[in-house]
Motif scaffolding. Structure first.
Motif, short mmCIF file in Angstrom:
data_model
loop_
_atom_site.label_atom_id
_atom_site.label_comp_id
_atom_site.label_asym_id
_atom_site.label_seq_id
_atom_site.Cartn_x
_atom_site.Cartn_y
_atom_site.Cartn_z
N UNK A 104 5.82 -70.00 -24.33
CA UNK A 104 4.46 -70.52 -24.56
C UNK A 104 4.04 -71.44 -23.42
N UNK A 105 4.97 -72.30 -23.03
CA UNK A 105 4.66 -73.22 -21.92
C UNK A 105 4.39 -72.45 -20.64
N UNK A 106 5.24 -71.48 -20.34
CA UNK A 106 5.06 -70.75 -19.07
C UNK A 106 3.80 -69.91 -19.09
N UNK A 107 3.51 -69.31 -20.24
CA UNK A 107 2.39 -68.38 -20.33
C UNK A 107 1.05 -69.10 -20.46
N UNK A 108 1.00 -70.07 -21.37
CA UNK A 108 -0.26 -70.78 -21.62
C UNK A 108 -0.40 -72.05 -20.81
N UNK A 109 0.74 -72.53 -20.29
CA UNK A 109 0.70 -73.69 -19.41
C UNK A 109 0.86 -75.03 -20.09
N UNK A 110 1.08 -75.02 -21.41
CA UNK A 110 1.23 -76.32 -22.09
C UNK A 110 2.06 -76.19 -23.35
N UNK A 111 2.53 -77.32 -23.83
CA UNK A 111 3.33 -77.37 -25.05
C UNK A 111 3.18 -78.75 -25.68
N UNK A 112 3.01 -78.76 -27.00
CA UNK A 112 2.99 -80.03 -27.73
C UNK A 112 4.36 -80.24 -28.35
N UNK A 113 4.92 -81.43 -28.18
CA UNK A 113 6.17 -81.77 -28.87
C UNK A 113 5.88 -82.99 -29.73
N UNK A 114 5.94 -82.81 -31.03
CA UNK A 114 5.68 -83.93 -31.95
C UNK A 114 6.91 -84.80 -32.09
N UNK A 115 6.73 -86.03 -32.49
CA UNK A 115 7.83 -86.97 -32.76
C UNK A 115 8.80 -87.07 -31.59
N UNK A 116 8.30 -87.09 -30.38
CA UNK A 116 9.19 -87.19 -29.21
C UNK A 116 9.66 -88.64 -29.01
N UNK A 117 8.78 -89.59 -29.31
CA UNK A 117 9.06 -91.00 -29.02
C UNK A 117 9.12 -91.77 -30.34
N UNK A 118 10.25 -92.47 -30.59
CA UNK A 118 10.39 -93.19 -31.87
C UNK A 118 9.44 -94.40 -31.95
N UNK A 119 9.18 -94.83 -33.18
CA UNK A 119 8.18 -95.88 -33.43
C UNK A 119 8.42 -97.17 -32.64
N UNK A 120 9.70 -97.61 -32.56
CA UNK A 120 9.98 -98.89 -31.89
C UNK A 120 9.61 -98.80 -30.41
N UNK A 121 9.92 -97.68 -29.77
CA UNK A 121 9.60 -97.51 -28.35
C UNK A 121 8.09 -97.37 -28.14
N UNK A 122 7.47 -96.75 -29.10
CA UNK A 122 6.00 -96.60 -29.06
C UNK A 122 5.34 -97.98 -29.13
N UNK A 123 5.83 -98.79 -30.03
CA UNK A 123 5.27 -100.14 -30.22
C UNK A 123 5.50 -100.98 -28.97
N UNK A 124 6.71 -100.91 -28.42
CA UNK A 124 7.05 -101.66 -27.20
C UNK A 124 6.13 -101.25 -26.04
#
Ligand SMILES: O=C(O)CCC(=O)C(=O)O
Ligand SMILES: [Fe+2]
Length: 239
Positions: free
Chosen positions: A10-30
C-alpha cells in the motif's frame, strides 16, 4: 516484520500509510510540552499558513531523539527502508501548529526527485480530523514525473505552479489520524495541510527519514542522525 506485506505494498503503490498508536501517551505529552515551550501564538505564519518551528532536534536533542528514534516510528520504517535509517536534520525537523482558519493549503512535494528519496513522517500530537485540517494527499502521485523548479528557500515543488497538474488538485483526499498515530509518506507524494475549520489547534511534528546511503563514504553527522542499524558504506572503489 511489524507491517504486513499488504501494508508495505500500500505504501509503495499509493505512497502513504497510516500507523495508529505509534507513539505512547507519555511521549506524546512530553512532545506537546516541548512544542508549547517554543511556540507563541504571535509566531509568524509559513507560506501555507501554519506556525512552523524548525530545528527542533537542535533545540532539544534529548526530547526530540526520544520521539524520532522511538520504536513505534522506527519499526514500521524498517519494513519500508531496510535496517539502516537516518533522521535528517535539514528537511522538516519541525513542529507545526495548524491554527483555526489560518492555513492556505498548497499541494506540494517535499523533495524534488525519487533517486534522492525521502520519507516524511507526520506525528500527530493532537487528533487530526477533517474539521481541524488533517493532512491531504494525492494517492499515487509519487509516480508523476519530475517537476523541478527548486523553490528559493529550498523545499519541494508546488502543484499550482504547474499547469499540467491543475486537474489533480481535486483528487486530494483527507487522511484523518488520531493523536499518537503517524502518517508515513513518500516525500514525492503531493500533499498539504488542511484548512482548520475548528476552534482548536492541530499540533504535529514533521520528520524526514531515509535509508543510509550505501555510496556515501563520509556521512555528514551534522545533518543526519542514525536512528537504527549502522552507517554502512558499500562503494566498490576500495581497491
Ligand atoms: O502538517 C501537514 O499536514 C503537512 C505539512 C507539510 O506538508 C510540510 O510541513 O511540508
Ligand atoms: Fe510537505
Amino acid at each position: 516484520m511489524m507491517l504486513t506485506a499488504e501494508e508495505v505494498r500500500h505504501f509503495r503503490h499509493n505512497g502513504y500509510l497510516v500507523v495508529r498508536h505509534a507513539v505512547p501517551d507519555a511521549l506524546l505529552k512530553q512532545t506537546r510540552e516541548l512544542v508549547q515551550e517554543h511556540w507563541s501564538p504571535a509566531d509568524e505564519l509559513s507560506e501555507d499558513g501554519q506556525v512552523k518551528l524548525y530545528r527542533m532536534y537542535e533545540r532539544d536533542p534529548g526530547r526530540m531523539h526520544a520521539l524520532v528514534a522511538h520504536r513505534g516510528i522506527v519499526e514500521p520504517l524498517r519494513d519500508l527502508l531496510g535496517p539502516n535509517i537516518v533522521y535528517v536534520l535539514n528537511r522538516h525537523n519541525q513542529a507545526t501548529v495548524n491554527g483555526p482558519g489560518e492555513s492556505r493549503p498548497r499541494l506540494h512535494r517535499d523533495v524534488l526527485q525519487w533517486s534522492r528519496g525521502l520519507v516524511t513522517v507526520i506525528v500527530y500530537l493532537e487528533d487530526a480530523t477533517v474539521d481541524n485540517g488533517c493532512t491531504r494527499l494525492v494517492p499515487g502521485s509519487q509516480y508523476l514525473p519530475f517537476f523541478g523548479v527548486p523553490q528559493p528557500e529550498g523545499g519541494g515543488t508546488w502543484m499550482d505552479e504547474h499547469a499540467e497538474l491543475r486537474d489533480l488538485a481535486d483528487q486530494a483526499v483527507p487522511v484523518p489520524v488520531p493523536a499518537g498515530g503517524i502518517l508515513v509518506f513518500d516525500s514525492l507524494v503531493f500533499h498539504s495541510v488542511g484548512l482548520n475549520r475548528s476552534t482548536g489547534t492541530r499540533m504535529s511534528v514533521t520528520a524526514g527519514y531515509r535509508s543510509v546511503d550505501e555510496l556515501d563514504a563520509t556521512p555528514d553527522a551534522t545533518r543526519e542522525i542514525l536512528v537504527t542499524g549502522e552507517l554502512i558504506y558499500r562503494g566498490n572503489d576500495r581497491g
